[in-house]
Design an enzyme around this catalytic site. Structure first.
Site, short mmCIF file in Angstrom:
data_model
loop_
_atom_site.label_atom_id
_atom_site.label_comp_id
_atom_site.label_asym_id
_atom_site.label_seq_id
_atom_site.Cartn_x
_atom_site.Cartn_y
_atom_site.Cartn_z
N TYR A 48 33.26 35.59 50.28
CA TYR A 48 34.23 36.67 50.15
C TYR A 48 34.19 37.44 48.82
O TYR A 48 34.24 38.67 48.84
CB TYR A 48 35.64 36.15 50.43
N GLU A 55 35.14 52.49 47.07
CA GLU A 55 35.05 53.34 45.89
C GLU A 55 33.81 53.00 45.06
O GLU A 55 33.12 53.87 44.54
CB GLU A 55 36.29 53.18 44.99
#
Length: 123
Positions: A48, A55
């Site tokens: 993860y 962005e």
């Protein structure tokens, strides 16, 4: 481009995000000073912490295409940027950051408003 238009472009890009674990699709679009639009999406990974925010992919693509801090006029995002992305937006000296709030309205801020009291950057 308006904040609304930038967010709508980001929403279109978000459909191509790779988010098999969270199913939370995020898109971003960078508007450079010369009018170039550069899209980015979030990319998750089974480990993860190795995922990448939309962005950051958009700004990284801008760098690959030759743009540098100060060359980005605005960024549109489908959601409020995380703390790490706020630092990226600040470092790239983006003038405007637009994103869709939970209530559907468009928020528009400067990176300094999103990340107050940051440290000074070189240059």
């Amino acid at each position: 481009m308006t904040g609304q238009e930038l967010v709508e472009c980001a929403e279109s890009a978000a459909q191509r995000a790779y988010a098999p674990y969270s199913n939370y699709l995020v898109g971003a679009v960078v508007l450079t000073r010369d009018g170039t639009l550069i899209e980015g999406v979030n990319v998750e990974n089974a480990a993860y912490p190795l995922g990448v925010c939309a962005e950051r992919t958009a700004l990284s693509r801008a760098v690959v295409e030759g743009f540098r801090p100060g060359d980005v006029e605005a960024v549109g995002i489908t959601a409020s940027p995380c703390g790490g992305c706020r630092q990226w937006l600040h470092e790239f000296r983006v003038e405007r950051v637009a994103f869709r709030r939970d209530d559907g309205s468009i928020a528009e801020y400067t990176p300094a408003e999103l990340l107050p009291d940051t440290w000074n950057l070189p240059g």
